[in-house]
Design a protein around this motif. Structure first.
Motif, PDB file in Angstrom:
ATOM      1  N   ASP A 100      21.793  46.114  35.887  1.00 56.61           N
ATOM      2  CA  ASP A 100      22.222  45.716  34.546  1.00 56.61           C
ATOM      3  C   ASP A 100      23.128  46.759  33.916  1.00 56.61           C
ATOM      4  OD1 ASP A 100      21.015  43.262  34.574  1.00 56.61           O
ATOM      5  OD2 ASP A 100      19.218  43.878  33.485  1.00 56.61           O
ATOM      6  N   ASN A 101      22.955  48.041  34.259  1.00 54.08           N
ATOM      7  CA  ASN A 101      23.870  49.080  33.789  1.00 54.08           C
ATOM      8  C   ASN A 101      25.284  48.815  34.295  1.00 54.08           C
ATOM      9  OD1 ASN A 101      23.063  51.931  32.405  1.00 54.08           O
ATOM     10  ND2 ASN A 101      21.247  50.917  33.262  1.00 54.08           N
ATOM     11  N   ILE A 102      25.390  48.316  35.523  1.00 54.03           N
ATOM     12  CA  ILE A 102      26.707  47.990  36.079  1.00 54.03           C
ATOM     13  C   ILE A 102      27.268  46.727  35.432  1.00 54.03           C
ATOM     14  CG2 ILE A 102      27.993  47.413  38.177  1.00 54.03           C
ATOM     15  CD1 ILE A 102      27.005  50.247  38.211  1.00 54.03           C
ATOM     16  N   LYS A 103      26.435  45.712  35.334  1.00 56.19           N
ATOM     17  CA  LYS A 103      26.894  44.420  34.808  1.00 56.19           C
ATOM     18  C   LYS A 103      27.373  44.519  33.368  1.00 56.19           C
ATOM     19  CE  LYS A 103      24.391  40.771  35.870  1.00 56.19           C
ATOM     20  NZ  LYS A 103      23.196  39.932  36.105  1.00 56.19           N
ATOM     21  N   ILE A 104      26.680  45.331  32.576  1.00 53.20           N
ATOM     22  CA  ILE A 104      27.051  45.428  31.167  1.00 53.20           C
ATOM     23  C   ILE A 104      28.420  46.079  30.990  1.00 53.20           C
ATOM     24  CG2 ILE A 104      26.089  47.700  30.559  1.00 53.20           C
ATOM     25  CD1 ILE A 104      24.810  46.291  28.112  1.00 53.20           C
ATOM     26  N   ALA A 105      28.815  46.906  31.959  1.00 56.54           N
ATOM     27  CA  ALA A 105      30.131  47.551  31.886  1.00 56.54           C
ATOM     28  C   ALA A 105      31.263  46.553  32.092  1.00 56.54           C
ATOM     29  CB  ALA A 105      30.233  48.666  32.926  1.00 56.54           C
ATOM     30  N   ARG A 106      30.950  45.392  32.655  1.00 53.55           N
ATOM     31  CA  ARG A 106      31.972  44.383  32.909  1.00 53.55           C
ATOM     32  C   ARG A 106      32.328  43.558  31.678  1.00 53.55           C
ATOM     33  NH1 ARG A 106      33.263  41.894  37.499  1.00 53.55           N
ATOM     34  NH2 ARG A 106      34.590  40.818  35.998  1.00 53.55           N
ATOM     35  N   HIS A 107      31.661  43.836  30.534  1.00 55.75           N
ATOM     36  CA  HIS A 107      31.898  42.989  29.368  1.00 55.75           C
ATOM     37  C   HIS A 107      33.354  43.036  28.902  1.00 55.75           C
ATOM     38  CE1 HIS A 107      31.673  46.776  27.107  1.00 55.75           C
ATOM     39  NE2 HIS A 107      32.222  46.138  26.110  1.00 55.75           N
ATOM     40  N   THR A 108      34.045  44.135  29.211  1.00 58.55           N
ATOM     41  CA  THR A 108      35.452  44.240  28.791  1.00 58.55           C
ATOM     42  C   THR A 108      36.364  43.335  29.607  1.00 58.55           C
ATOM     43  OG1 THR A 108      35.801  46.124  30.279  1.00 58.55           O
ATOM     44  CG2 THR A 108      35.174  46.623  28.012  1.00 58.55           C
ATOM     45  N   ARG A 109      35.852  42.808  30.722  1.00 55.42           N
ATOM     46  CA  ARG A 109      36.691  42.009  31.621  1.00 55.42           C
ATOM     47  C   ARG A 109      36.288  40.532  31.675  1.00 55.42           C
ATOM     48  NH1 ARG A 109      40.903  45.287  31.964  1.00 55.42           N
ATOM     49  NH2 ARG A 109      40.331  47.387  32.637  1.00 55.42           N
ATOM     50  N   ILE A 110      35.262  40.126  30.927  1.00 57.08           N
ATOM     51  CA  ILE A 110      34.815  38.731  31.034  1.00 57.08           C
ATOM     52  C   ILE A 110      35.872  37.779  30.478  1.00 57.08           C
ATOM     53  CG2 ILE A 110      32.342  39.236  31.037  1.00 57.08           C
ATOM     54  CD1 ILE A 110      32.290  38.550  28.066  1.00 57.08           C
ATOM     55  N   LYS A 111      35.928  36.604  31.069  1.00 63.64           N
ATOM     56  CA  LYS A 111      36.937  35.606  30.684  1.00 63.64           C
ATOM     57  C   LYS A 111      36.321  34.405  29.990  1.00 63.64           C
ATOM     58  CE  LYS A 111      39.877  37.001  34.564  1.00 63.64           C
ATOM     59  NZ  LYS A 111      40.473  36.583  35.861  1.00 63.64           N
ATOM     60  N   TYR A 124      30.691  29.928  32.596  1.00 63.01           N
ATOM     61  CA  TYR A 124      29.810  31.069  32.375  1.00 63.01           C
ATOM     62  C   TYR A 124      28.996  31.379  33.620  1.00 63.01           C
ATOM     63  CZ  TYR A 124      25.504  33.432  30.931  1.00 63.01           C
ATOM     64  OH  TYR A 124      24.433  34.284  30.856  1.00 63.01           O
ATOM     65  N   ARG A 125      28.399  30.356  34.213  1.00 62.67           N
ATOM     66  CA  ARG A 125      27.534  30.565  35.379  1.00 62.67           C
ATOM     67  C   ARG A 125      28.314  31.113  36.565  1.00 62.67           C
ATOM     68  NH1 ARG A 125      25.920  25.406  33.826  1.00 62.67           N
ATOM     69  NH2 ARG A 125      26.812  24.502  35.725  1.00 62.67           N
ATOM     70  N   GLU A 126      29.508  30.590  36.763  1.00 66.79           N
ATOM     71  CA  GLU A 126      30.324  31.040  37.893  1.00 66.79           C
ATOM     72  C   GLU A 126      30.759  32.495  37.713  1.00 66.79           C
ATOM     73  OE1 GLU A 126      33.495  28.215  38.044  1.00 66.79           O
ATOM     74  OE2 GLU A 126      32.362  26.787  39.298  1.00 66.79           O
ATOM     75  N   GLU A 127      31.161  32.855  36.491  1.00 68.35           N
ATOM     76  CA  GLU A 127      31.611  34.230  36.272  1.00 68.35           C
ATOM     77  C   GLU A 127      30.449  35.209  36.334  1.00 68.35           C
ATOM     78  OE1 GLU A 127      34.552  36.907  33.456  1.00 68.35           O
ATOM     79  OE2 GLU A 127      34.272  34.775  33.019  1.00 68.35           O
ATOM     80  N   GLU A 128      29.286  34.825  35.812  1.00 70.52           N
ATOM     81  CA  GLU A 128      28.114  35.696  35.881  1.00 70.52           C
ATOM     82  C   GLU A 128      27.684  35.910  37.339  1.00 70.52           C
ATOM     83  OE1 GLU A 128      26.098  37.467  33.634  1.00 70.52           O
ATOM     84  OE2 GLU A 128      27.892  37.211  32.405  1.00 70.52           O
ATOM     85  N   LYS A 129      27.818  34.880  38.152  1.00 69.62           N
ATOM     86  CA  LYS A 129      27.509  35.018  39.573  1.00 69.62           C
ATOM     87  C   LYS A 129      28.461  36.013  40.232  1.00 69.62           C
ATOM     88  CE  LYS A 129      27.217  32.444  43.920  1.00 69.62           C
ATOM     89  NZ  LYS A 129      27.465  31.136  44.591  1.00 69.62           N
ATOM     90  N   LEU A 130      29.756  35.911  39.888  1.00 69.99           N
ATOM     91  CA  LEU A 130      30.754  36.830  40.437  1.00 69.99           C
ATOM     92  C   LEU A 130      30.484  38.256  39.984  1.00 69.99           C
ATOM     93  CD1 LEU A 130      33.417  37.290  41.978  1.00 69.99           C
ATOM     94  CD2 LEU A 130      34.632  36.787  39.844  1.00 69.99           C
ATOM     95  N   ILE A 131      30.122  38.429  38.716  1.00 67.23           N
ATOM     96  CA  ILE A 131      29.822  39.764  38.185  1.00 67.23           C
ATOM     97  C   ILE A 131      28.641  40.382  38.934  1.00 67.23           C
ATOM     98  CG2 ILE A 131      28.877  40.980  36.174  1.00 67.23           C
ATOM     99  CD1 ILE A 131      30.637  39.133  34.434  1.00 67.23           C
ATOM    100  N   THR A 132      27.624  39.574  39.195  1.00 70.45           N
ATOM    101  CA  THR A 132      26.456  40.070  39.936  1.00 70.45           C
ATOM    102  C   THR A 132      26.848  40.493  41.347  1.00 70.45           C
ATOM    103  OG1 THR A 132      24.940  38.675  38.663  1.00 70.45           O
ATOM    104  CG2 THR A 132      24.148  39.484  40.788  1.00 70.45           C
TER     105      THR A 132
END
Length: 261
Positions: A100-111, A124-132
């Motif tokens: 979750d420390n890694i995932k939260i850093a991706r908030h600047t890049r979410i679409k 949302y589901r597809e991008e969250e899967k990619l982020i994981t």
């Protein structure tokens, strides 16, 4: 200040009332440079990092990233533009898991939009899967994948340092700033850190600037070294030149310092 520079610091001065922490400093960093900023405590090194990353806006001078002036931008905007950093004192989300420390850093890049997040749409589901998936890949690179579900505070010190670097890389930077990454590390951990910094630069093809007091680490990996003293840039060059520079020896290398920390 060459046209091919990724980062250009042009005559930057940072004053706090009557105190001048950084004075008329100019530095140029190429797209895959690995450089160090050294100097005694209070020399202005972290102030310079804070000025680059938007924590401070310089009193005078400009900071430019890829030709775009960033010296008046918010820190969050500068992160989006491609600068990430770590801190001398580790600043993890201690009560969140490693992944979750890694995932939260991706908030600047979410679409996906706020609406997508609230209603958990397909986008949302597809991008969250990619982020994981991308977060897991980063953890694998740092040999932390088997600890992904641990709370960050339960990691050993060296692993916390790795996690902080991995989290910074999750923002997809062009430039990574490392503020005393070897602080608190033993010799074995410091050797591993040296290899890791080289790996990061080569794997991600980004520029790296580190502030560090461990001269063995600095002289071993930095392609170019900048030396600050009382906010002034007193020298720059390759490690051999810096080691033999009378100004640097007097201001820093000749002082009674612990070069192993």
């Amino acid at each position: 200040m060459g046209a091919a520079a990724l980062l250009s610091i042009d005559k930057v001065t940072m004053r706090f009332g009557g105190l001048t922490a950084v004075k008329n400093v100019s530095i140029s960093i190429g797209k895959t440079d690995l450089v160090a900023v050294i100097g005694p405590n209070g020399a202005g090194k972290t102030t310079l990092f804070n000025t680059i990353t938007g924590i401070y806006s310089p009193t005078e001078g400009t900071v430019t990233l890829d030709g775009e002036k960033i010296s008046a931008r918010k820190a969050s905007d500068i992160t989006k533009l491609g600068i990430a950093r770590t801190f001398q004192n580790i600043r993890l989300f201690n009560n969140l898991s490693v992944i979750d420390n890694i995932k939260i850093a991706r908030h600047t890049r979410i679409k996906y939009s706020f609406f997508d997040g609230i209603f958990k749409t397909k986008k949302y589901r597809e991008e969250e899967k990619l982020i994981t998936e991308e977060s897991l890949k980063l953890l694998e690179l740092f040999n932390l994948a088997d600890k992904k579900d641990l709370l960050a505070k339960n990691l050993p010190y060296g692993a916390q340092r790795k996690l902080e670097m991995a989290r910074a890389l999750a923002t997809k930077p062009k430039l990574l700033l490392l503020d005393e990454p070897a602080a608190g590390m033993n010799p074995t951990e410091t050797k591993e850190l040296s290899e890791l910094i080289h790996f990061i630069r080569d794997q991600f093809q980004i520029a790296v600037i580190l502030i560090e007091h461990d001269m063995n680490l600095v002289m071993g990996i930095a392609e170019r070294i900048y030396v600050l003293d009382y906010g002034n840039l007193i020298a720059e060059g390759a490690s051999r030149d810096i080691q033999n520079n009378p100004k640097v020896i007097e201001a820093y290398l000749g002082a009674d310092i612990d070069t192993g920390h």
